[in-house]
Design a protein around this motif. Sequence first.
Motif, PDB file in Angstrom:
ATOM      1  N   LEU A 115       0.862  -1.169  -0.058  1.00 25.65           N
ATOM      2  CA  LEU A 115       0.141  -0.152   0.167  1.00 25.65           C
ATOM      3  C   LEU A 115       0.871   1.299  -0.018  1.00 25.65           C
ATOM      4  N   VAL A 116       2.142   1.483   0.412  1.00 28.86           N
ATOM      5  CA  VAL A 116       2.924   2.408   0.679  1.00 28.86           C
ATOM      6  C   VAL A 116       3.288   3.060  -0.596  1.00 28.86           C
ATOM      7  N   PRO A 117       3.641   2.381  -1.817  1.00 28.63           N
ATOM      8  CA  PRO A 117       3.739   3.284  -3.177  1.00 28.63           C
ATOM      9  C   PRO A 117       2.406   3.381  -3.352  1.00 28.63           C
ATOM     10  N   VAL A 118       1.351   2.872  -3.503  1.00 26.39           N
ATOM     11  CA  VAL A 118       0.149   3.260  -3.687  1.00 26.39           C
ATOM     12  C   VAL A 118      -0.221   4.461  -3.113  1.00 26.39           C
ATOM     13  N   ALA A 119      -0.005   4.735  -1.963  1.00 28.08           N
ATOM     14  CA  ALA A 119      -0.378   5.792  -0.898  1.00 28.08           C
ATOM     15  C   ALA A 119       0.297   7.166  -1.424  1.00 28.08           C
ATOM     16  N   ILE A 120       1.459   7.010  -1.999  1.00 25.04           N
ATOM     17  CA  ILE A 120       2.213   8.122  -2.501  1.00 25.04           C
ATOM     18  C   ILE A 120       1.198   8.742  -3.591  1.00 25.04           C
ATOM     19  N   LEU A 121       0.675   7.931  -4.488  1.00 21.54           N
ATOM     20  CA  LEU A 121      -0.369   8.749  -5.494  1.00 21.54           C
ATOM     21  C   LEU A 121      -1.185   9.593  -4.927  1.00 21.54           C
ATOM     22  N   PRO A 122      -2.185   9.192  -4.083  1.00 21.32           N
ATOM     23  CA  PRO A 122      -3.220  10.155  -3.700  1.00 21.32           C
ATOM     24  C   PRO A 122      -2.505  11.379  -2.832  1.00 21.32           C
ATOM     25  N   VAL A 123      -1.586  11.135  -2.167  1.00 24.00           N
ATOM     26  CA  VAL A 123      -0.708  12.262  -1.489  1.00 24.00           C
ATOM     27  C   VAL A 123      -0.425  13.364  -2.570  1.00 24.00           C
ATOM     28  N   ALA A 124       0.254  12.852  -3.813  1.00 25.73           N
ATOM     29  CA  ALA A 124       0.442  13.827  -4.916  1.00 25.73           C
ATOM     30  C   ALA A 124      -0.677  14.275  -5.419  1.00 25.73           C
ATOM     31  N   LEU A 125      -1.728  13.577  -5.630  1.00 29.60           N
ATOM     32  CA  LEU A 125      -3.009  13.928  -6.326  1.00 29.60           C
ATOM     33  C   LEU A 125      -3.398  15.183  -5.464  1.00 29.60           C
ATOM     34  N   VAL A 126      -3.630  14.880  -4.128  1.00 29.38           N
ATOM     35  CA  VAL A 126      -4.198  16.146  -3.437  1.00 29.38           C
ATOM     36  C   VAL A 126      -3.379  17.260  -3.257  1.00 29.38           C
ATOM     37  N   CYS A 127      -2.233  17.168  -3.385  1.00 33.81           N
ATOM     38  CA  CYS A 127      -1.172  18.122  -3.458  1.00 33.81           C
ATOM     39  C   CYS A 127      -1.416  18.933  -4.739  1.00 33.81           C
ATOM     40  N   ALA A 128      -1.571  18.037  -5.790  1.00 37.90           N
ATOM     41  CA  ALA A 128      -1.823  18.856  -7.034  1.00 37.90           C
ATOM     42  C   ALA A 128      -3.211  19.487  -7.242  1.00 37.90           C
ATOM     43  N   VAL A 129      -4.128  19.126  -6.650  1.00 38.31           N
ATOM     44  CA  VAL A 129      -5.390  19.617  -6.526  1.00 38.31           C
ATOM     45  C   VAL A 129      -5.525  20.845  -5.597  1.00 38.31           C
ATOM     46  N   LEU A 130      -5.099  20.845  -4.439  1.00 34.62           N
ATOM     47  CA  LEU A 130      -4.829  21.690  -3.433  1.00 34.62           C
ATOM     48  C   LEU A 130      -4.278  22.962  -4.373  1.00 34.62           C
ATOM     49  N   GLY A 131      -3.068  22.608  -4.844  1.00 36.80           N
ATOM     50  CA  GLY A 131      -2.183  23.795  -5.681  1.00 36.80           C
ATOM     51  C   GLY A 131      -2.974  24.430  -6.684  1.00 36.80           C
ATOM     52  N   LEU A 132      -3.796  23.667  -7.352  1.00 34.98           N
ATOM     53  CA  LEU A 132      -4.592  24.439  -8.538  1.00 34.98           C
ATOM     54  C   LEU A 132      -5.765  25.183  -7.917  1.00 34.98           C
ATOM     55  N   LEU A 133      -6.288  24.402  -6.876  1.00 37.04           N
ATOM     56  CA  LEU A 133      -7.267  25.365  -6.036  1.00 37.04           C
ATOM     57  C   LEU A 133      -6.788  26.565  -5.492  1.00 37.04           C
TER      58      LEU A 133
END
Length: 170
Positions: free
Chosen positions: A12-30
């Motif tokens: 799950l750890v490598p998979v968990a990096i993707l949502p972390v990155a996605l949340v950062c990108a979405v918050l960055g866009l917003l």
Amino acid sequence: MITNFLLDHSALVPVAILPVALVCAVLGLLCAGRRRILWALAGVSLAPVFALTLVPTGRTIDEIGCTVQFSLPTLGAVELLANVALFLPPACFAALASRRPLTTLAAGSVLSALVEALQAVVPAIGRACDTNDWLMNTIGAVLGVLLAAGTRWLVDRRAQSGSSTGAMSS
């Protein structure tokens, strides 16, 4: 408790990096253009860094020192990948807020080195200094800065398409 869960479910750890990155990108866009909010997000995302690296564990390490080793993470290397994920958000938000990716990258690497140095010279906190941790944190900062660059590109592209659409409709 979290460490045991991650060790039991290391896939799950490598998979968990993707949502972390996605949340950062979405918050960055917003939050694009809202530097105070981006700085606040960078500050808030540093809380886990300090909590997981400098809060005393209740045990004491007997010697002052640092393990010197360098290895790249593999899918099963839970601690290494967790260190990558730990520095990704603060680096992403700080790079977006400052618009200085190289300075942010250097600051992330220096911060990680300082954390490791503190762990080495203050055995009372019960944390172990390891050059692998510094390397993985720095890789996380690199990924955060790259994510910020991609987010910044999307923001700029969206702004350009919005201004060209507005010009066409006038």
